[in-house]
Design a protein around this motif. Structure first.
Motif, PDB file in Angstrom:
ATOM      1  N   THR A 102       0.822  -1.207   0.000  1.00  7.88           N
ATOM      2  CA  THR A 102       0.000   0.000   0.000  1.00  7.88           C
ATOM      3  C   THR A 102       0.855   1.255   0.000  1.00  7.88           C
ATOM      4  O   THR A 102       0.582   2.210  -0.739  1.00  7.88           O
ATOM      5  N   SER A 103       1.901   1.271   0.801  1.00  8.25           N
ATOM      6  CA  SER A 103       2.801   2.418   0.841  1.00  8.25           C
ATOM      7  C   SER A 103       3.485   2.633  -0.498  1.00  8.25           C
ATOM      8  O   SER A 103       3.666   3.768  -0.954  1.00  8.25           O
ATOM      9  N   SER A 105       2.285   1.867  -3.493  1.00  7.05           N
ATOM     10  CA  SER A 105       1.315   2.449  -4.427  1.00  7.05           C
ATOM     11  C   SER A 105       1.024   3.910  -4.080  1.00  7.05           C
ATOM     12  O   SER A 105       0.845   4.750  -4.977  1.00  7.05           O
ATOM     13  N   TYR A 106       0.990   4.228  -2.794  1.00  8.07           N
ATOM     14  CA  TYR A 106       0.729   5.615  -2.387  1.00  8.07           C
ATOM     15  C   TYR A 106       1.855   6.542  -2.832  1.00  8.07           C
ATOM     16  O   TYR A 106       1.617   7.640  -3.353  1.00  8.07           O
ATOM     17  N   GLY A 182      -8.870  -2.784   4.288  1.00 12.19           N
ATOM     18  CA  GLY A 182      -8.634  -1.363   4.059  1.00 12.19           C
ATOM     19  C   GLY A 182      -7.349  -1.101   3.308  1.00 12.19           C
ATOM     20  O   GLY A 182      -7.290  -0.222   2.424  1.00 12.19           O
ATOM     21  N   SER A 183      -6.304  -1.863   3.620  1.00 12.42           N
ATOM     22  CA  SER A 183      -5.033  -1.686   2.923  1.00 12.42           C
ATOM     23  C   SER A 183      -5.144  -2.076   1.454  1.00 12.42           C
ATOM     24  O   SER A 183      -4.615  -1.379   0.580  1.00 12.42           O
ATOM     25  N   ALA A 185      -7.880  -2.035  -0.408  1.00 13.57           N
ATOM     26  CA  ALA A 185      -8.698  -1.026  -1.094  1.00 13.57           C
ATOM     27  C   ALA A 185      -7.897   0.239  -1.375  1.00 13.57           C
ATOM     28  O   ALA A 185      -7.967   0.805  -2.475  1.00 13.57           O
ATOM     29  N   MET A 186      -7.107   0.683  -0.405  1.00 11.99           N
ATOM     30  CA  MET A 186      -6.307   1.884  -0.607  1.00 11.99           C
ATOM     31  C   MET A 186      -5.248   1.670  -1.679  1.00 11.99           C
ATOM     32  O   MET A 186      -4.991   2.553  -2.503  1.00 11.99           O
ATOM     33  N   GLY A 187      -4.634   0.494  -1.699  1.00 13.94           N
ATOM     34  CA  GLY A 187      -3.645   0.196  -2.730  1.00 13.94           C
ATOM     35  C   GLY A 187      -4.236   0.215  -4.120  1.00 13.94           C
ATOM     36  O   GLY A 187      -3.627   0.737  -5.063  1.00 13.94           O
ATOM     37  N   VAL A 189      -6.943   1.912  -5.121  1.00 12.14           N
ATOM     38  CA  VAL A 189      -7.296   3.291  -5.472  1.00 12.14           C
ATOM     39  C   VAL A 189      -6.056   4.085  -5.871  1.00 12.14           C
ATOM     40  O   VAL A 189      -6.046   4.792  -6.890  1.00 12.14           O
ATOM     41  N   CYS A 190      -4.985   3.993  -5.071  1.00 12.25           N
ATOM     42  CA  CYS A 190      -3.760   4.733  -5.388  1.00 12.25           C
ATOM     43  C   CYS A 190      -3.163   4.283  -6.711  1.00 12.25           C
ATOM     44  O   CYS A 190      -2.683   5.108  -7.508  1.00 12.25           O
TER      45      CYS A 190
END
Length: 607
Positions: A102-103, A105-106, A182-183, A185-187, A189-190
């Motif tokens: 996730t980090s 991709s962010y 949640g991680s 999903a955030m990955g 989206v980013c």
């Protein structure tokens, strides 16, 4: 798990694939290092992810495979400690992998969506802090299953290595599902934003109008020595390759780890039971994703190095012969016309200002399509400061809450819960009391979380000692009277230190002062009438008390010797300044009142 008959057949495959994955990921890390003269946040996160994969196959998966193979032997004796090591490390590394992806991709989304802000925000430091936070949170959450807090009526891992969330407990299972979901999903989206931005800038009829290039800025002093630099825009081909690589990593992780873990966890919670296919699915998916990451790194030209380059990198690492200027080197492939070079001349009166520290300036207007050169303006740091304070305070509160849960768990880890509460309360109260007494000296460092490297190493050593001794000699951690004595020492030390801070008021500072301020007065009342350095006395007994409370014999002796030596040097340094500030008044006070620290008399003065 009683239905583990199918698992030993896969154990040999896990070991073979794990060994191959170790070599492949090690090669990937060396290859990235050999191709990059300058370590950047994205490369750092990629290597961290590869290192996490190496740890995952080297510790939990190998441990589980060996246990399954040894259980086939008739003379095998069950080792509860090995099972706890597997469960805690498996969930720690699973969460660390999830958060790392996730980090990654962010950071890529940030880099392509707001390129100037990314280059001016000290992204490398933020990436390091992100990795540290990832491992702290993952370690704390994943220690709970091995503690046994979910079942206090029996020793949970006496007969089997139960690690599916349904068998650990509903609370942990729901928390784990929310974090991973949640991680993921955030990955997604980013990654979608990064892909859209990259393609919109470089592909399509409107690509020309969307394109924006960040100039490479190099700041030099009058002697021509580089002071700092900002990387410019990536070439179009490189940008597409890196975005594609990050997107592929995220997709593979979601397909091979994120979604399978979610499905297994949800299915086990719904059925309130585990099945052999769940363990097989989770472990094989972990091995598969660890094998695929080096292949994707090899497929990217930017990170593909030949054998000679990797060998030279290994030789340089072993010889500790890294180029000291790497941190300021420029990325290859930047067109020369995008490079702006200007000497650091404070008498310059043009349309631009000389850059002294790049992190204090922003070029956000560049992203709106304005001309590339215009006066710089300072960043507003107030909101960032408040956010950092809130993050640290929330983290300490979270640790205190976990410590309270462990304290009432009625397990061998209950005393570690006392320690977590004491540690988090100490650091939080340091900031709080400083804010009340001396707000002018208040800063993020007032939490004392980054006190020194030695302090961090000492804390980690105590955690490792407690964990190992609790696994192999659990009876050593059940000496309740000794832990209670340590708790009393901690409470005494904490109260004495805070009393000293309140008594000193604005005269108290976490940093030894070398210059006397106008409001600086000599405090000799209250606890300062008992000891010359009551805050040091409190911290001295607090630190030793934490190890007595944990029943850590090795760290207990080590802490006592280390803090005694530290405060011996610290008191001498501080008293030199105090004698300089107050002269005979302090010398008279020094004769009347002892330091309070055993066998430490302070600086010697010959009259």
């Amino acid at each position: 798990m009683s239905d583990e008959r199918r698992l030993p057949g896969s154990a040999v495959g896990w070991l073979a694939c794990g060994g191959l994955s170790l070599l492949a990921n090690a090669w990937g890390i060396l290859s990235v290092g050999a191709k990059q003269k300058k370590w950047k946040p994205l490369e750092f996160l990629l290597c961290t992810l590869a290192a996490t994969h190496m740890l995952n196959v080297a510790v939990p998966i190998t441990t589980y495979a060996v246990v399954q193979l040894r259980r086939q032997r008739p003379d095998y004796e069950w080792n509860e400690g090995l099972c706890k090591v597997f469960v805690s490390t498996f969930y720690t590394l699973t969460l660390a992998t999830c958060f790392s992806v996730t980090s990654l991709s962010y950071h890529r989304m940030w880099m392509v969506r707001w390129p100037v802000n990314y280059r001016l925000s000290n992204a490398k430091k933020q990436a390091v802090h992100t990795v540290m936070g990832i491992w702290m949170v993952s370690f704390i959450l994943s220690a709970l299953p091995a503690v046994g807090w979910h079942d206090t009526t029996e020793r949970f891992y006496t007969h089997g290595c139960r690690f599916i969330v349904a068998e650990i407990g509903l609370g942990f299972g729901v928390c784990f599902l929310l974090l991973v979901g949640g991680s993921v999903a955030m990955g997604v989206v980013c990654t979608a934003i990064a892909l859209f931005q990259t393609l919109a800038v470089q592909v399509g009829p409107r690509a020309g109008r969307r394109a924006f290039t960040v100039p490479t800025i190099v700041v030099e002093d009058a002697q021509g020595k580089r002071r700092s630099s900002i990387d410019g825009s990536e070439p179009a081909k490189t940008s597409l390759q890196i975005t594609g690589l990050v997107a592929t990593i995220v997709i593979i992780y979601d397909c091979l780890m994120g979604f399978p873990v979610l499905v297994v966890s949800f299915s086990s919670l719904r059925a309130d039971a585990s099945a052999p296919w769940m363990a097989l699915c989770v472990l094989w998916c972990s091995v598969a994703q660890a094998l695929l990451l080096p292949a994707f790194l090899w497929a990217c030209d930017r990170y593909r190095a030949d054998l000679r380059a990797v060998w030279e990198k290994c030789v340089a690492l072993m010889a500790n012969d890294e180029d000291s200027d790497n941190d300021t080197s420029l990325e290859g492939g930047i067109p020369p016309d995008l490079v702006l070079e200007h000497s650091l001349d404070y008498s310059y009166r043009g349309d631009f200002v000389a850059l002294d520290r790049m992190a204090k300036y922003e070029l956000s207007a560049l992203e709106g399509g304005l001309p590339q050169f215009y006066p710089l303006r300072p960043l507003q740091e107030g909101k960032t400061q408040y956010l950092q304070i809130a993050i640290r305070a929330c983290f300490l509160g979270f640790v205190f809450g976990c410590g309270m849960l462990l304290s009432f768990s009625q397990s061998s880890w209950s005393h570690f819960g006392w320690y977590m509460c004491s540690l988090s309360l100490f650091h939080y109260s340091e900031y709080l009391v400083t804010a009340v007494n001396n707000p002018k000296s208040l800063s993020l460092d007032s939490f004392l979380l980054n006190h020194s490297l030695e302090y961090t190493v000492a804390a980690l050593s105590s955690w490792i000692e407690f964990t190992l001794e609790n696994i192999f000699w659990p009876e050593l951690k059940q000496i309740t009277w000794l832990s209670a004595l340590g708790l009393l020492m901690v409470v005494f030390g904490e109260c004495l230190r805070k009393a000293a801070m309140f008594t000193a008021g604005s005269n108290f500072n976490h940093v030894v002062q070398n210059e006397k301020s106008e409001t600086h007065t000599l405090v000799t009342s209250g606890v300062y009438a008992w000891f010359r350095h009551p805050s040091y006395v409190g911290w001295f007994y607090w630190s030793i008390g934490t190890q007595v409370m944990l029943c850590n014999p090795i760290c207990g002796v080590g802490y006592a010797l280390t803090v005694w030596r530290f405060f011996r040097d610290r008191t001498e340094e501080e008293e030199i300044s105090l004698i300089h500030f107050f002269g005979d008044e302090y010398l008279e006070y020094k004769k009347r009142v002892p330091t309070g620290l055993p066998f430490i008399k302070g600086v010697k003065v010959e009259l």
